[in-house]
Design a protein around this motif. Structure first.
Motif, PDB file in Angstrom:
ATOM      1  N   ARG A 116       0.834  -1.212   0.000  1.00  0.00           N
ATOM      2  CA  ARG A 116       0.000   0.000   0.000  1.00  0.00           C
ATOM      3  C   ARG A 116       0.869   1.263   0.000  1.00  0.00           C
ATOM      4  NH1 ARG A 116      -5.563   0.226   1.248  1.00  0.00           N
ATOM      5  NH2 ARG A 116      -6.537  -1.536   0.187  1.00  0.00           N
ATOM      6  N   MET A 117       1.942   1.253   0.796  1.00  0.00           N
ATOM      7  CA  MET A 117       2.847   2.410   0.825  1.00  0.00           C
ATOM      8  C   MET A 117       3.466   2.654  -0.556  1.00  0.00           C
ATOM      9  SD  MET A 117       4.752   1.693   4.470  1.00  0.00           S
ATOM     10  CE  MET A 117       5.855   3.108   4.351  1.00  0.00           C
ATOM     11  N   ALA A 118       3.864   1.572  -1.225  1.00  0.00           N
ATOM     12  CA  ALA A 118       4.461   1.699  -2.564  1.00  0.00           C
ATOM     13  C   ALA A 118       3.453   2.248  -3.567  1.00  0.00           C
ATOM     14  CB  ALA A 118       4.988   0.345  -3.032  1.00  0.00           C
ATOM     15  N   ILE A 119       2.168   1.807  -3.437  1.00  0.00           N
ATOM     16  CA  ILE A 119       1.119   2.302  -4.343  1.00  0.00           C
ATOM     17  C   ILE A 119       0.917   3.805  -4.150  1.00  0.00           C
ATOM     18  CG2 ILE A 119      -1.362   2.218  -4.810  1.00  0.00           C
ATOM     19  CD1 ILE A 119      -1.220  -0.802  -4.228  1.00  0.00           C
ATOM     20  N   ILE A 120       0.932   4.272  -2.905  1.00  0.00           N
ATOM     21  CA  ILE A 120       0.773   5.707  -2.626  1.00  0.00           C
ATOM     22  C   ILE A 120       1.912   6.490  -3.270  1.00  0.00           C
ATOM     23  CG2 ILE A 120       0.792   7.457  -0.810  1.00  0.00           C
ATOM     24  CD1 ILE A 120      -0.624   5.409   1.007  1.00  0.00           C
ATOM     25  N   GLN A 121       3.148   6.021  -3.090  1.00  0.00           N
ATOM     26  CA  GLN A 121       4.295   6.721  -3.692  1.00  0.00           C
ATOM     27  C   GLN A 121       4.200   6.689  -5.216  1.00  0.00           C
ATOM     28  OE1 GLN A 121       7.031   4.306  -1.116  1.00  0.00           O
ATOM     29  NE2 GLN A 121       8.203   6.192  -1.058  1.00  0.00           N
ATOM     30  N   GLN A 122       3.765   5.567  -5.749  1.00  0.00           N
ATOM     31  CA  GLN A 122       3.615   5.418  -7.195  1.00  0.00           C
ATOM     32  C   GLN A 122       2.581   6.395  -7.737  1.00  0.00           C
ATOM     33  OE1 GLN A 122       1.761   1.753  -9.245  1.00  0.00           O
ATOM     34  NE2 GLN A 122       3.876   1.152  -8.836  1.00  0.00           N
ATOM     35  N   THR A 123       1.473   6.543  -7.008  1.00  0.00           N
ATOM     36  CA  THR A 123       0.402   7.453  -7.419  1.00  0.00           C
ATOM     37  C   THR A 123       0.889   8.893  -7.494  1.00  0.00           C
ATOM     38  OG1 THR A 123      -1.200   5.994  -6.347  1.00  0.00           O
ATOM     39  CG2 THR A 123      -1.942   8.225  -6.884  1.00  0.00           C
ATOM     40  N   HIS A 124       1.852   9.252  -6.641  1.00  0.00           N
ATOM     41  CA  HIS A 124       2.369  10.619  -6.605  1.00  0.00           C
ATOM     42  C   HIS A 124       3.623  10.788  -7.456  1.00  0.00           C
ATOM     43  CE1 HIS A 124      -0.353  10.680  -3.172  1.00  0.00           C
ATOM     44  NE2 HIS A 124      -0.287  11.989  -3.176  1.00  0.00           N
ATOM     45  N   GLY A 125       3.932   9.800  -8.305  1.00  0.00           N
ATOM     46  CA  GLY A 125       5.054   9.929  -9.225  1.00  0.00           C
ATOM     47  C   GLY A 125       6.414   9.657  -8.624  1.00  0.00           C
ATOM     48  N   ASP A 126       6.453   9.154  -7.388  1.00  0.00           N
ATOM     49  CA  ASP A 126       7.740   8.843  -6.736  1.00  0.00           C
ATOM     50  C   ASP A 126       8.090   7.382  -7.027  1.00  0.00           C
ATOM     51  OD1 ASP A 126       8.965   8.861  -3.278  1.00  0.00           O
ATOM     52  OD2 ASP A 126       9.999   8.757  -5.200  1.00  0.00           O
ATOM     53  N   TYR A 127       8.508   7.103  -8.271  1.00  0.00           N
ATOM     54  CA  TYR A 127       8.739   5.724  -8.685  1.00  0.00           C
ATOM     55  C   TYR A 127       9.973   5.124  -8.011  1.00  0.00           C
ATOM     56  CZ  TYR A 127       5.418   7.216 -12.205  1.00  0.00           C
ATOM     57  OH  TYR A 127       4.314   7.721 -12.827  1.00  0.00           O
ATOM     58  N   ALA A 128      11.011   5.916  -7.835  1.00  0.00           N
ATOM     59  CA  ALA A 128      12.215   5.406  -7.168  1.00  0.00           C
ATOM     60  C   ALA A 128      11.897   5.037  -5.723  1.00  0.00           C
ATOM     61  CB  ALA A 128      13.331   6.439  -7.230  1.00  0.00           C
ATOM     62  N   GLY A 129      11.157   5.915  -5.030  1.00  0.00           N
ATOM     63  CA  GLY A 129      10.764   5.625  -3.657  1.00  0.00           C
ATOM     64  C   GLY A 129       9.836   4.429  -3.571  1.00  0.00           C
ATOM     65  N   SER A 130       8.936   4.293  -4.548  1.00  0.00           N
ATOM     66  CA  SER A 130       8.015   3.160  -4.567  1.00  0.00           C
ATOM     67  C   SER A 130       8.779   1.848  -4.723  1.00  0.00           C
ATOM     68  CB  SER A 130       7.019   3.321  -5.726  1.00  0.00           C
ATOM     69  OG  SER A 130       6.170   2.209  -5.816  1.00  0.00           O
ATOM     70  N   GLU A 131       9.750   1.822  -5.631  1.00  0.00           N
ATOM     71  CA  GLU A 131      10.534   0.604  -5.835  1.00  0.00           C
ATOM     72  C   GLU A 131      11.335   0.256  -4.578  1.00  0.00           C
ATOM     73  OE1 GLU A 131      13.113   0.748  -9.175  1.00  0.00           O
ATOM     74  OE2 GLU A 131      13.911  -1.250  -8.849  1.00  0.00           O
ATOM     75  N   ALA A 132      11.926   1.281  -3.945  1.00  0.00           N
ATOM     76  CA  ALA A 132      12.699   1.036  -2.725  1.00  0.00           C
ATOM     77  C   ALA A 132      11.818   0.459  -1.622  1.00  0.00           C
ATOM     78  CB  ALA A 132      13.357   2.334  -2.258  1.00  0.00           C
ATOM     79  N   THR A 133      10.567   0.915  -1.533  1.00  0.00           N
ATOM     80  CA  THR A 133       9.639   0.427  -0.510  1.00  0.00           C
ATOM     81  C   THR A 133       9.220  -1.011  -0.776  1.00  0.00           C
ATOM     82  OG1 THR A 133       8.809   2.662  -0.080  1.00  0.00           O
ATOM     83  CG2 THR A 133       7.401   0.828   0.577  1.00  0.00           C
ATOM     84  N   ILE A 134       8.803  -1.282  -2.015  1.00  0.00           N
ATOM     85  CA  ILE A 134       8.231  -2.599  -2.316  1.00  0.00           C
ATOM     86  C   ILE A 134       9.288  -3.697  -2.293  1.00  0.00           C
ATOM     87  CG2 ILE A 134       8.472  -2.574  -4.826  1.00  0.00           C
ATOM     88  CD1 ILE A 134       5.347  -3.639  -2.875  1.00  0.00           C
ATOM     89  N   THR A 135      10.531  -3.381  -2.671  1.00  0.00           N
ATOM     90  CA  THR A 135      11.570  -4.416  -2.687  1.00  0.00           C
ATOM     91  C   THR A 135      11.956  -4.882  -1.282  1.00  0.00           C
ATOM     92  OG1 THR A 135      13.205  -2.625  -2.910  1.00  0.00           O
ATOM     93  CG2 THR A 135      12.586  -3.799  -4.914  1.00  0.00           C
TER      94      THR A 135
END
Length: 574
Positions: A84-103
């Motif tokens: 869910r945290m990665a989806i929120i970051q992804q929604t706001h265009g923070d793809y690098a942060g989203s990848e770091a969270t989900i991995t």
């Protein structure tokens, strides 16, 4: 290869690492106990906020739950929360942060019994790769999702996602091989949103492989379903694909669908969709309409970038604050053990400080020497390149024109009126070429007449075939800008326009100037044939543009594609 001067410091660095390791004579252990009721409470609060689109606050509570959750004892909550945290970051265009969270969740998938959580993780990761143009990994993680023991409709969704990635990768026939079997599936037909999206994707594939009849059939079927469900996102997608379909054969119909797409995406404030629609509208607009839509596009891009950057900063701050709070609690518990080593550590710190200072001074001297040498080399290289470029222009352009004119004079009867007129035309061409070479290399005036000079230079590239529009030039306080930056801006704009006239075949060029508190922003756009940014080689004109901007601590971003125009965004600090 490491330079010899740097290699000299390696033994010292190894010594420092050994010295630091000697400090760890005692360690503080902590039994990680998952507070399950508290974790579930935090997740429940976060889920409610997430469902109500209060993403910032939801992210905070999810992050709190992560710090209290044991990933081995409670892997399902741990993975679903990170997802869910990665989806929120992804929604706001923070793809690098989203990848770091989900991995962070990947190592704990082996402890999960319900594979739905792993499926969600893989799909989120694949979406992130799709949004960052890494189609190979996007397909890979959807294939991983297919292999999981999940429900049938989830397998259909993973197959559809692979097809979408293939479309983005321009492998349209491979995408059709996946989409067409899904069309008759009962589960797909029942889900109107899924079904309409599938029909639209099939229509887009047929359009891309030039099967117009089938493309229009599927697109119309898709839009009919979407009009029934009244889904603004789906309608916006369908309208923009229909606009692409009609763009060449029926510009009026295409313009209608572009505007409808923009309207639907605006209803849900889908920024990427609005930008795509605006880009097509701008390409197919003229005069005041073009100016209005161009301004809307620029303002939307600026506000979107600012919003996404603030979101990235906010999510990073939430993570940092939580981590710092946890570290402070651990420090308090370990305070007694640390006091016993305090005196010994202080002595070692002093020794290490002296070594670090010595290392820093040496590195600064090396860096200074390197940068000075590099600057001198760049100056020599720039002078050589300038001389070479002028020489090449004189030889390839001016000398050839003069030679042909001389041959014409020797072989033609100048008493004839048409021959004299042709000779005068050739001489006028030689004069114009000489004047252009002179302007490219003349001294630039940076006093109060600089604005006039810059306007004259820009307007000089406007012809009967090239419509050139510039905005915002008079709004800048040029008196407060340094001479070096004025010259650089002048030369960069000139270089871009020279490249445009030589290579792009553009008919419309827009240059927008804007000042913020700390920067000058320049947006250059033309509707030329463009270039493939994956194959772009920075040499000659483009190399000069990038090199000039970097020398004044600015940044440059080039966006283009084959037959998609050429766009350059430049930011120069004040």
């Amino acid at each position: 290869m490491i330079p010899k001067r740097i290699q000299l410091f390696c033994p010292i660095i190894i010594f420092l690492l050994i010295l630091f390791s000697c400090q760890k004579k005692k360690s503080v252990t902590k039994n990680e106990i998952t507070n399950s009721p508290e974790v579930k409470r935090l997740i429940a609060v976060a889920d409610t906020l997430f469902d109500n689109n209060k993403f910032d606050t939801a992210f905070y509570y999810y992050n709190e739950a992560i710090f209290k959750c044991n990933p081995i004892k409670d892997p399902e909550n741990y993975i679903s929360t990170l997802n869910r945290m990665a989806i929120i970051q992804q929604t706001h265009g923070d793809y690098a942060g989203s990848e770091a969270t989900i991995t962070k969740a990947l190592p704990y998938t082996k402890y999960v019994k319900n594979q739905l959580h792993i499926w969600n993780l893989y799909v989120t990761l694949s979406t992130n790769y799709l949004d960052t143009y890494d189609y190979k990994n996007a397909i890979l993680y959807n294939e991983k999702a297919l292999e999981l023991d999940t429900k049938y409709w989830q397998k259909l969704a993973a197959q559809n996602n692979i097809g979408v990635a293939l479309i983005q990768d321009r492998k349209f026939e491979e995408a059709l091989d996946i989409f067409l079997p899904l069309e008759t599936k009962e589960q797909v037909v029942r889900d109107k949103d899924f079904y309409s999206s599938l029909l639209d994707n099939i229509g887009l594939c047929y359009f891309k492989i030039n099967d117009g009849e089938k493309a229009l059939n599927y697109m119309n079927r898709a839009i009919k379903v979407r009009q029934e469900t009244k889904n603004p996102f789906g309608l916006g997608k369908s309208y923009i694909h229909l606009a692409q379909f009609y763009e060449e054969q029926n510009p009026g119909m295409a313009k209608k669908y572009m505007l409808l797409s923009y309207k639907e995406f605006s209803k849900i404030n889908y920024v990427d969709g609005r930008l795509s629609a605006l880009k097509m509208i701008i390409k197919n607009s003229t005069y005041s309409e073009l100016r209005n839509y161009s301004n809307t596009y620029v303002n939307l891009v600026d506000s979107t970038n600012e919003f996404r950057q603030k979101a990235k900063n906010q999510f990073a701050k939430i993570k940092y604050d939580s981590k710092r709070e946890k570290e402070e609690n651990l420090k308090l518990k370990a305070h007694k053990a640390e006091n016993e080593l305090k005196l010994e550590k202080q002595k070692n710190r002093n020794i290490i400080s002296y070594i670090i200072i010595a290392l820093s001074l040496c590195l600064i001297l090396i860096l200074y020497y390197y940068l000075t040498s590099k600057a001198n080399r760049e100056k020599i290289e720039a002078a050589y390149n300038s001389e070479t470029r002028i020489s090449k222009k004189l030889h390839d352009e001016l000398a050839n024109d003069i030679y042909h004119t001389m041959a014409f004079v020797e072989n033609k009867n100048l008493s004839l009126t048409e021959n004299r007129a042709h000779l005068l035309s050739n001489l006028d061409t030689i004069y114009a070429r000489t004047r252009d070479i002179s302007k490219e290399n003349c001294t630039i005036i940076t006093d109060e007449n600089y604005t006039v000079l810059l306007k004259e230079m820009i307007s000089g590239f406007s012809t009967k075939n090239i419509n050139l529009i510039s905005n915002g030039l008079d709004s800048l306080s040029w008196d407060e800008i340094s001479k070096t930056k004025k010259i650089t801006i002048y030369r960069v704009i000139q270089e871009l326009l020279v490249n445009m006239r030589k290579y792009s075949e553009a008919t419309l060029v827009g240059i927008n100037f804007k000042a913020t508190e700390k920067n000058i922003l320049i947006n250059y756009t033309d509707n030329g044939k463009g270039i493939d940014t994956d194959k772009i080689i920075f040499k000659n004109g483009l190399y000069n543009v990038e090199n000039r901007i970097l020398k004044i601590k600015g940044t440059i971003d080039i966006t283009s594609g084959s037959n998609e125009g050429f766009k350059v965004f430049i930011k120069v600090p004040l």
